[in-house]
Design a protein around this motif. Structure first.
Motif, PDB file in Angstrom:
ATOM      1  N   THR A   1     -36.183  -1.213  11.318  1.00  0.00           N
ATOM      2  CA  THR A   1     -35.582  -2.404  10.842  1.00  0.00           C
ATOM      3  C   THR A   1     -36.363  -3.758  11.059  1.00  0.00           C
ATOM      4  O   THR A   1     -36.156  -4.350   9.999  1.00  0.00           O
TER       5      THR A   1
ATOM      6  N   HIS B   1     -38.094  -3.670   7.762  1.00  0.00           N
ATOM      7  CA  HIS B   1     -37.162  -4.030   6.694  1.00  0.00           C
ATOM      8  C   HIS B   1     -36.805  -5.394   6.593  1.00  0.00           C
ATOM      9  O   HIS B   1     -36.578  -6.021   5.523  1.00  0.00           O
TER      10      HIS B   1
ATOM     11  N   LEU C   1     -36.003  -5.442   2.241  1.00  0.00           N
ATOM     12  CA  LEU C   1     -34.886  -4.426   2.307  1.00  0.00           C
ATOM     13  C   LEU C   1     -33.621  -4.899   3.147  1.00  0.00           C
ATOM     14  O   LEU C   1     -32.554  -4.485   2.492  1.00  0.00           O
TER      15      LEU C   1
END
Length: 571
Positions: A52, A55, A60
């Motif tokens: 995460t 990301h 993302l």
């Protein structure tokens, strides 16, 4: 404003992120500064928040994965919430865990050129830049090859080249070692290090194979768990602390061996890398421990359960994939089949299960040739868990997927429920029994496929890369579970790239190279024999190096002593 060493290129300031689909934040109060030119390793167990974090950096989040954030995340002095994903892609280039998911071109050259085509770069300049970058990553001789014909390592190099072509400031590698054999993984870490030194890029590596990444130097290691940063220190300080053990991250094997010998690691010993380790003060302790290990009593040979006899196979009748394979597996054994990508390991398992038919030779089960038996008939005694869980899953819900084989066999629903609940408990999936499979991570899907075969009570269990994508805690849970069912008499055959798995769990290994069997030996021999290591794309274990540092003449016996001691401790 020009970047200076005191100006971070990436700065998290009290940053919290929560996916819309989650009840709790995945990242909590992250404070982290990364400076230009640093090489950072980010480690943590599955679900820790490390991906995460990646990301959030490459855009993302929030452009693909939706959620809400608090606090600040700046890249090159700008808030990421003020940048779009295109702008971020010009600063941070990402090399994904699954290289296949990153390819867009029909050839290596086309794939590397893709970003420039989007930017309408002139044709001549495009050719010149592709040639330069392809040479940089060692792919200049394969520019006309299809990405799907490449080895795992070559795919990694192509993905890296496609990112480097944009001259990004930051290179982000998300689990770069996940699908690579040991030697290719080692080369991948060397390529990343060479690129870092040559181009002075900022490099972030997200990976749970700590020891493999520490084959080369890193500036800092960031440890994440439960969405929080728990440690930010150099490799030497980290392996001397208890952070790795407490958070279910595998420490380097040589570190474990030193602890077994009663040695207290200190940063001045430089224990963060095997190549920097100074054992001068503890060589005698290592030699003393090595002498003290009592080998286990030899096992009584059990009857043969599976015999591969002079086996030959080719997919096209021209190019041999397996040639004259000959070995025997005894009841209750747990063995590894190892070798480089394309060595024929998975093909061999397909022939055992009946998915492919041998050209000549035989597969014997308890002395009987099983050539006449269908896939369905073989499934009564041989269960196989494929490498890619998505190739096995056919139901929407976890319970239904695990129950499928039992339902096809006409087992009563009450017994199905009992058996499914038991196997899901063992595989660590009990809390998700009513979940849709689409909500699971890759590693969790892997455990669902293992559960769906185990519930059928096979006599022989073949697992193709059972621990790929698993963190150390889940890896250990699965392997300890396999060890337990192995103790009940089920024979377990593991096809693996994981040399730690082979060392810790399988006393014996079959080694394939170029479709031929080059060794049938103890795991300790396989990982210390230079000829086998070179032929099969394996990697010498750091335990062997530790023995050499300590002046222990028989490094193979030292490795075997480590295995025997660890099995005794684990009982």
């Amino acid at each position: 404003m020009p970047m200076t060493q005191t100006t971070p290129i990436i700065e998290f300031d009290h940053f919290t992120f929560q996916y819309y689909s989650q009840a709790e934040p995945t990242l909590v109060d992250i404070n982290l500064k990364i400076y230009p030119g640093e090489k950072i390793l980010i480690v943590g167990p599955s679900g820790s928040g490390k991906s995460t974090l990646g990301h959030c950096l490459n855009g993302l989040i929030p452009f693909y994965y939706k959620g809400s954030s608090q606090g600040s995340l700046k890249i090159k002095g700008k808030e990421t919430k003020d940048l779009d994903i295109f702008q971020l892609s010009k600063i941070i280039g990402t090399v994904l865990q699954d290289s296949d998911g990153q390819f867009v071109g029909l050839t290596v050259g086309e794939d590397i050129a893709f970003a420039m085509e989007n930017d309408c770069v002139q044709h001549d300049e495009m050719h010149e830049r592709v040639a330069r970058v392809a040479k940089m990553v060692g792919m200049d001789h394969l520019q006309t090859a299809s990405p799907y014909e490449l080895s795992g390592g070559q795919k990694q190099r192509t993905s890296l080249a496609g990112v480097l072509i944009d001259n990004v400031d930051v290179l982000l590698f998300d689990e770069p070692l996940a699908n690579l054999d040991p030697a290719t993984g080692k080369i991948a870490i060397e390529i990343i290090d060479d690129i870092h030194k040559e181009l002075k890029k900022t490099v972030l590596i997200i990976e749970h194979r700590l020891e493999d990444v520490l084959h080369r130097e890193v500036d800092r290691v960031i440890v994440i768990n439960d969405g929080r940063i728990l440690a930010d220190m150099n490799a030497h300080e980290l392996v001397c602390s208890d952070v790795l053990v407490k958070n279910g991250i595998r420490e380097p094997l040589y570190v474990t061996a030193m602890k077994y010998a009663g040695i207290t690691l200190k940063p001045e010993m430089k224990p963060g890398h095997i190549w920097s380790l100074d054992t001068g003060t503890c060589n005698e302790a290592l030699r003393r421990w090595n002498r003290s290990v009592v080998p286990p009593a030899p096992l009584v040979a059990a009857p043969s359960i599976l015999k591969i006899q002079n086996l030959n196979f080719s997919y096209d009748g021209v190019r041999p994939i397996l040639h004259n394979i000959d070995f025997e597996v005894r009841e209750g054994e747990m063995i590894s089949i190892v070798g480089k990508n394309g060595a024929g390991k998975t093909t061999l398992s397909k022939i055992m299960c009946g998915f492919e038919k041998e050209d000549s030779g035989a597969v014997l089960y308890k002395g009987q040739n099983i050539a006449p038996k269908s896939i369905k008939e073989r499934a009564e005694f041989i269960g196989v868990v494929m490498q890619n869980p998505n190739q096995m899953i056919s139901k929407n819900l976890i319970f239904d997927e695990v129950a499928l084989g039992l339902r096809l066999r006409g087992v009563e629903e009450k017994e199905i429920t009992t058996r499914v609940e038991k196997v899901l408990e063992i595989c660590g999936l009990a809390p998700f029994i009513e979940w849709p499979i689409s909500a699971l991570s890759y590693g969790q899907k892997k455990r669902v496929t293992i559960a769906s075969i185990l519930v059928l009570n096979p006599q022989i269990l073949i697992l193709d890369e059972p621990t790929a994508g698993q963190d150390y805690r889940h890896y250990t849970e699965i392997m300890e579970f396999l060890r337990e069912i192995n103790k009940t008499g089920i024979t377990v055959i593991l096809i693996t790239h994981d040399m730690h798995l082979m060392l810790e769990y399988t006393p014996r290994a079959i080694v394939l190279s170029g479709g031929e069997m080059i060794a049938d030996a103890a795991a300790s021999v396989v990982l210390t024999d230079q000829h086998i290591i070179a032929e099969a794309n394996l990697k010498e274990t750091s335990l062997f190096h530790l023995a050499q540092l300590a002046g222990i003449p028989d490094g193979t016996q030292f490795v075997q002593n480590f295995i025997d001691y660890e099995r005794e401790v684990g009982k």
